[in-house]
Design an enzyme around this catalytic site. Sequence first.
Site, PDB file in Angstrom:
ATOM      1  N   LYS A  22     -51.231 -34.793  17.542  1.00  0.00           N
ATOM      2  CA  LYS A  22     -50.249 -33.748  17.899  1.00  0.00           C
ATOM      3  C   LYS A  22     -50.693 -32.381  17.357  1.00  0.00           C
ATOM      4  O   LYS A  22     -50.644 -31.383  18.082  1.00  0.00           O
ATOM      5  CB  LYS A  22     -48.884 -34.122  17.292  1.00  0.00           C
ATOM      6  CG  LYS A  22     -47.904 -32.992  17.232  1.00  0.00           C
ATOM      7  CD  LYS A  22     -46.635 -33.360  16.489  1.00  0.00           C
ATOM      8  CE  LYS A  22     -46.679 -33.245  14.990  1.00  0.00           C
ATOM      9  NZ  LYS A  22     -46.449 -31.918  14.412  1.00  0.00           N
ATOM     10  N   ASN A  23     -51.142 -32.337  16.099  1.00  0.00           N
ATOM     11  CA  ASN A  23     -51.427 -31.042  15.489  1.00  0.00           C
ATOM     12  C   ASN A  23     -52.738 -30.431  15.962  1.00  0.00           C
ATOM     13  O   ASN A  23     -53.074 -29.300  15.605  1.00  0.00           O
ATOM     14  CB  ASN A  23     -51.397 -31.153  13.964  1.00  0.00           C
ATOM     15  CG  ASN A  23     -49.968 -31.315  13.461  1.00  0.00           C
ATOM     16  OD1 ASN A  23     -49.010 -31.137  14.226  1.00  0.00           O
ATOM     17  ND2 ASN A  23     -49.809 -31.667  12.196  1.00  0.00           N
ATOM     18  N   ARG A  93     -41.895 -25.087  15.119  1.00  0.00           N
ATOM     19  CA  ARG A  93     -42.551 -23.913  14.514  1.00  0.00           C
ATOM     20  C   ARG A  93     -43.888 -23.598  15.173  1.00  0.00           C
ATOM     21  O   ARG A  93     -44.327 -22.458  15.202  1.00  0.00           O
ATOM     22  CB  ARG A  93     -42.821 -24.192  13.032  1.00  0.00           C
ATOM     23  CG  ARG A  93     -41.646 -24.113  12.160  1.00  0.00           C
ATOM     24  CD  ARG A  93     -42.098 -24.177  10.727  1.00  0.00           C
ATOM     25  NE  ARG A  93     -42.505 -22.892  10.200  1.00  0.00           N
ATOM     26  CZ  ARG A  93     -43.734 -22.441  10.157  1.00  0.00           C
ATOM     27  NH1 ARG A  93     -44.727 -23.165  10.589  1.00  0.00           N
ATOM     28  NH2 ARG A  93     -44.007 -21.259   9.654  1.00  0.00           N
ATOM     29  N   CYS A 117     -36.880 -24.366   7.475  1.00  0.00           N
ATOM     30  CA  CYS A 117     -36.881 -25.658   8.155  1.00  0.00           C
ATOM     31  C   CYS A 117     -36.699 -26.729   7.096  1.00  0.00           C
ATOM     32  O   CYS A 117     -36.645 -26.420   5.907  1.00  0.00           O
ATOM     33  CB  CYS A 117     -38.171 -25.870   8.940  1.00  0.00           C
ATOM     34  SG  CYS A 117     -39.577 -26.225   7.908  1.00  0.00           S
ATOM     35  N   ARG A 122     -41.343 -21.951   4.894  1.00  0.00           N
ATOM     36  CA  ARG A 122     -42.475 -21.861   5.830  1.00  0.00           C
ATOM     37  C   ARG A 122     -42.589 -20.513   6.546  1.00  0.00           C
ATOM     38  O   ARG A 122     -42.423 -20.410   7.758  1.00  0.00           O
ATOM     39  CB  ARG A 122     -42.398 -23.003   6.858  1.00  0.00           C
ATOM     40  CG  ARG A 122     -42.543 -24.353   6.204  1.00  0.00           C
ATOM     41  CD  ARG A 122     -42.512 -25.470   7.193  1.00  0.00           C
ATOM     42  NE  ARG A 122     -43.776 -25.636   7.883  1.00  0.00           N
ATOM     43  CZ  ARG A 122     -43.962 -26.536   8.850  1.00  0.00           C
ATOM     44  NH1 ARG A 122     -42.966 -27.303   9.241  1.00  0.00           N
ATOM     45  NH2 ARG A 122     -45.134 -26.657   9.423  1.00  0.00           N
ATOM     46  N   ASP A 310     -48.947 -34.492   4.886  1.00  0.00           N
ATOM     47  CA  ASP A 310     -48.329 -35.273   5.969  1.00  0.00           C
ATOM     48  C   ASP A 310     -48.388 -36.785   5.736  1.00  0.00           C
ATOM     49  O   ASP A 310     -47.838 -37.549   6.534  1.00  0.00           O
ATOM     50  CB  ASP A 310     -48.983 -34.919   7.318  1.00  0.00           C
ATOM     51  CG  ASP A 310     -48.605 -33.520   7.781  1.00  0.00           C
ATOM     52  OD1 ASP A 310     -47.657 -32.945   7.222  1.00  0.00           O
ATOM     53  OD2 ASP A 310     -49.268 -33.000   8.695  1.00  0.00           O
ATOM     54  N   ILE A 332     -47.982 -28.510  -1.284  1.00  0.00           N
ATOM     55  CA  ILE A 332     -48.046 -27.681  -0.064  1.00  0.00           C
ATOM     56  C   ILE A 332     -46.674 -27.134   0.322  1.00  0.00           C
ATOM     57  O   ILE A 332     -46.533 -25.944   0.591  1.00  0.00           O
ATOM     58  CB  ILE A 332     -48.647 -28.481   1.124  1.00  0.00           C
ATOM     59  CG1 ILE A 332     -49.980 -29.134   0.728  1.00  0.00           C
ATOM     60  CG2 ILE A 332     -48.803 -27.592   2.356  1.00  0.00           C
ATOM     61  CD1 ILE A 332     -51.122 -28.197   0.450  1.00  0.00           C
ATOM     62  N   ARG A 402     -40.829 -36.552  17.668  1.00  0.00           N
ATOM     63  CA  ARG A 402     -41.612 -35.316  17.760  1.00  0.00           C
ATOM     64  C   ARG A 402     -43.102 -35.594  17.647  1.00  0.00           C
ATOM     65  O   ARG A 402     -43.906 -34.819  18.184  1.00  0.00           O
ATOM     66  CB  ARG A 402     -41.217 -34.352  16.635  1.00  0.00           C
ATOM     67  CG  ARG A 402     -39.820 -33.814  16.776  1.00  0.00           C
ATOM     68  CD  ARG A 402     -39.565 -32.751  15.756  1.00  0.00           C
ATOM     69  NE  ARG A 402     -40.585 -31.709  15.852  1.00  0.00           N
ATOM     70  CZ  ARG A 402     -40.677 -30.679  15.030  1.00  0.00           C
ATOM     71  NH1 ARG A 402     -39.818 -30.556  14.045  1.00  0.00           N
ATOM     72  NH2 ARG A 402     -41.614 -29.778  15.182  1.00  0.00           N
TER      73      ARG A 402
HETATM   74  N1  EPU Z   1     -47.577 -20.332   4.250  1.00  0.00           N
HETATM   75  C1  EPU Z   1     -47.164 -19.077   3.851  1.00  0.00           C
HETATM   76  N2  EPU Z   1     -47.300 -18.053   4.739  1.00  0.00           N
HETATM   77  C2  EPU Z   1     -47.832 -18.234   5.980  1.00  0.00           C
HETATM   78  C3  EPU Z   1     -48.252 -19.526   6.363  1.00  0.00           C
HETATM   79  C4  EPU Z   1     -48.116 -20.560   5.463  1.00  0.00           C
HETATM   80  O1  EPU Z   1     -46.680 -18.890   2.741  1.00  0.00           O
HETATM   81  O2  EPU Z   1     -47.944 -17.249   6.723  1.00  0.00           O
HETATM   82  C5  EPU Z   1     -47.408 -21.450   3.311  1.00  0.00           C
HETATM   83  C6  EPU Z   1     -46.451 -22.518   3.827  1.00  0.00           C
HETATM   84  O3  EPU Z   1     -45.118 -22.180   3.559  1.00  0.00           O
HETATM   85  C7  EPU Z   1     -46.923 -23.746   3.096  1.00  0.00           C
HETATM   86  C8  EPU Z   1     -48.429 -23.536   3.035  1.00  0.00           C
HETATM   87  O4  EPU Z   1     -48.653 -22.128   3.211  1.00  0.00           O
HETATM   88  O5  EPU Z   1     -46.406 -23.753   1.809  1.00  0.00           O
HETATM   89  C9  EPU Z   1     -49.254 -24.280   4.065  1.00  0.00           C
HETATM   90  O6  EPU Z   1     -48.679 -24.097   5.341  1.00  0.00           O
HETATM   91  P1  EPU Z   1     -49.503 -24.153   6.688  1.00  0.00           P
HETATM   92  O7  EPU Z   1     -49.442 -22.820   7.324  1.00  0.00           O
HETATM   93  O8  EPU Z   1     -50.846 -24.748   6.440  1.00  0.00           O
HETATM   94  O9  EPU Z   1     -48.637 -25.169   7.540  1.00  0.00           O
HETATM   95  P2  EPU Z   1     -48.426 -25.110   9.082  1.00  0.00           P
HETATM   96  O10 EPU Z   1     -49.642 -24.557   9.704  1.00  0.00           O
HETATM   97  O11 EPU Z   1     -47.130 -24.491   9.367  1.00  0.00           O
HETATM   98  C10 EPU Z   1     -49.487 -27.435   9.638  1.00  0.00           C
HETATM   99  C11 EPU Z   1     -49.013 -28.681  10.317  1.00  0.00           C
HETATM  100  C12 EPU Z   1     -48.034 -29.401   9.414  1.00  0.00           C
HETATM  101  C13 EPU Z   1     -48.741 -29.723   8.098  1.00  0.00           C
HETATM  102  C14 EPU Z   1     -49.279 -28.428   7.465  1.00  0.00           C
HETATM  103  C15 EPU Z   1     -50.073 -28.657   6.213  1.00  0.00           C
HETATM  104  C16 EPU Z   1     -49.183 -28.115  12.644  1.00  0.00           C
HETATM  105  C17 EPU Z   1     -48.498 -27.816  13.924  1.00  0.00           C
HETATM  106  N3  EPU Z   1     -48.402 -28.332  11.578  1.00  0.00           N
HETATM  107  O12 EPU Z   1     -48.317 -26.639   9.434  1.00  0.00           O
HETATM  108  O13 EPU Z   1     -47.674 -30.614  10.063  1.00  0.00           O
HETATM  109  O14 EPU Z   1     -47.852 -30.330   7.215  1.00  0.00           O
HETATM  110  O15 EPU Z   1     -50.120 -27.740   8.416  1.00  0.00           O
HETATM  111  O16 EPU Z   1     -51.140 -29.504   6.449  1.00  0.00           O
HETATM  112  O17 EPU Z   1     -50.397 -28.166  12.589  1.00  0.00           O
HETATM  113  C18 EPU Z   1     -46.295 -32.435  10.582  1.00  0.00           C
HETATM  114  O18 EPU Z   1     -47.110 -32.743  11.459  1.00  0.00           O
HETATM  115  O19 EPU Z   1     -45.349 -33.185  10.219  1.00  0.00           O
HETATM  116  C19 EPU Z   1     -46.422 -31.132   9.929  1.00  0.00           C
HETATM  117  C20 EPU Z   1     -45.418 -30.562   9.266  1.00  0.00           C
END
Ligand code: EPU
Length: 437
Positions: A22-23, A93, A117, A122, A310, A332, A402
């Site tokens: 999915k990701n 998101r 969320c 996030r 995850d 994280i 999801r």
């Molecule tokens: N963060 C910030 N500012 C930003 C972006 C991120 O502070 O602008 C923080 C977040 O709040 C978090 C950390 O950085 O504390 C890491 O967040 P990241 O941006 O890596 O997460 P994401 O890209 O929103 C993806 C996956 C998540 C997975 C995380 C971490 C997708 C669509 N989602 O989320 O997947 O947990 O990376 O590996 O790729 C899931 O599949 O259940 C899921 C939540």
Amino acid sequence: MDKFRITGGRALKGRVSISGAKNSALPCMAAALLSPETVTLHNLPYVRDIITQRRLLEDLGATVLTPELRTHKISASHIELFEAPYDLVRTMRASVLALGPLLTRFGKAKVSLPGGCAIGTRPIDLHLIAFEKLGAEVKLEAGNVIARAPSSGRLIGGEIHFDKVTVTGTENVMMAAALAKGRTVIKNAAQEPEIEDLAELLNKMGARMKGAGTPVIEIEGVEALGGAEHTIIPDRIETGTFIVAAAITGGELEIKSCRPEHITAVIHKLREAGVEIEELNQSTLYVRRSNGGLKAKDVTTEPHPDFPTDMQAQYMALMTQAEGESHIVETIFENRFMHASELIRMGADISISGNTATVRGKTKLMGAKIIASDLRASASLVLAALCAEGETLIDRVYHIDRGYETIVRKFRSLGADIQRISESIAIAADAAEAHTK
Ligand code: EPU
């Protein structure tokens, strides 16, 4: 809202095939917005988030054909809207992944701010700072992010150093920089396999990037991108979830169509904890719990290549069945222990202090009525229910829909006693139960 009814205690046995990630599918679908030509994606998982992402692309004006259930042919030759609205971003998101492609190809994009969320605040500030480094003007207005390219209409390559590793942030910038003028270097980039998969697709479309999968990604912007055909990688988190399923039920599984090299940290940790995992070939694992039983082992979540957040919830369920005390540190997300209270309701001995969960095992889990709070929490509760004594009723399983394809069917084929009950039947069952009390 649908529920799962699970009667635990059966050792899972058999073969299961892993679906597409999915990701990885979500950013690859967004990448189709970068080109007027058709991008064909195979091995998309048939899950709710993919349906939502498809709806977003169609709302923007793209055409999505589905010649087969898991293949999408996406054509973004005509885009009419440059906005990911609140109702979509709120449910998923990953809709923010439309921002980079729209901004870089059309010079403008509007995306509703995701807000909080279930697993924390996030924010997307790091995405926005990076876009500004590429010359965009970014404004926040009435809960929306409005981004515009410089007056030339094209973003300008630059050096981005992420203060914190961000997966979708890295993906957004990779897509934006692919069409920017000049060279972009992303430092402290996320290294997840999904990043490499996206880079592979972008390069097939004509992008010029290297270094994906390492902390430094270099991108030479090009003027236009073309169509491409690409097969999404297998879902490493689904793979890990089935490994835990074999171990927690004391079963034996052959897990096919997976990529073990994408989850080496998970495999390593689970082996330490007493799970026998054999790589039969490059895409097949054989898993069973070792005769010595499970041992408590500490784990800390970190960005790839370390142990993924995850898999934290599923690992916690497993640790309830391990001898001894384990400490699970979540680095994280700040609020990703919501499954713990439900596991405690089932009989687990878990205490939380800050970002550390302490699990004391082994405890006998008993079936209970519990509530799923997010995607991976739901998976953890299903795993716990599969090894619990008696019947568990899990509410709000839309979370699991999801990201896990046909999970009920997959678990049933392995011998699990799991049923989906639609809301009306669930209400009838609740009423019958109340009547007999
Ligand atoms: N963060 C910030 N500012 C930003 C972006 C991120 O502070 O602008 C923080 C977040 O709040 C978090 C950390 O950085 O504390 C890491 O967040 P990241 O941006 O890596 O997460 P994401 O890209 O929103 C993806 C996956 C998540 C997975 C995380 C971490 C997708 C669509 N989602 O989320 O997947 O947990 O990376 O590996 O790729 C899931 O599949 O259940 C899921 C939540």
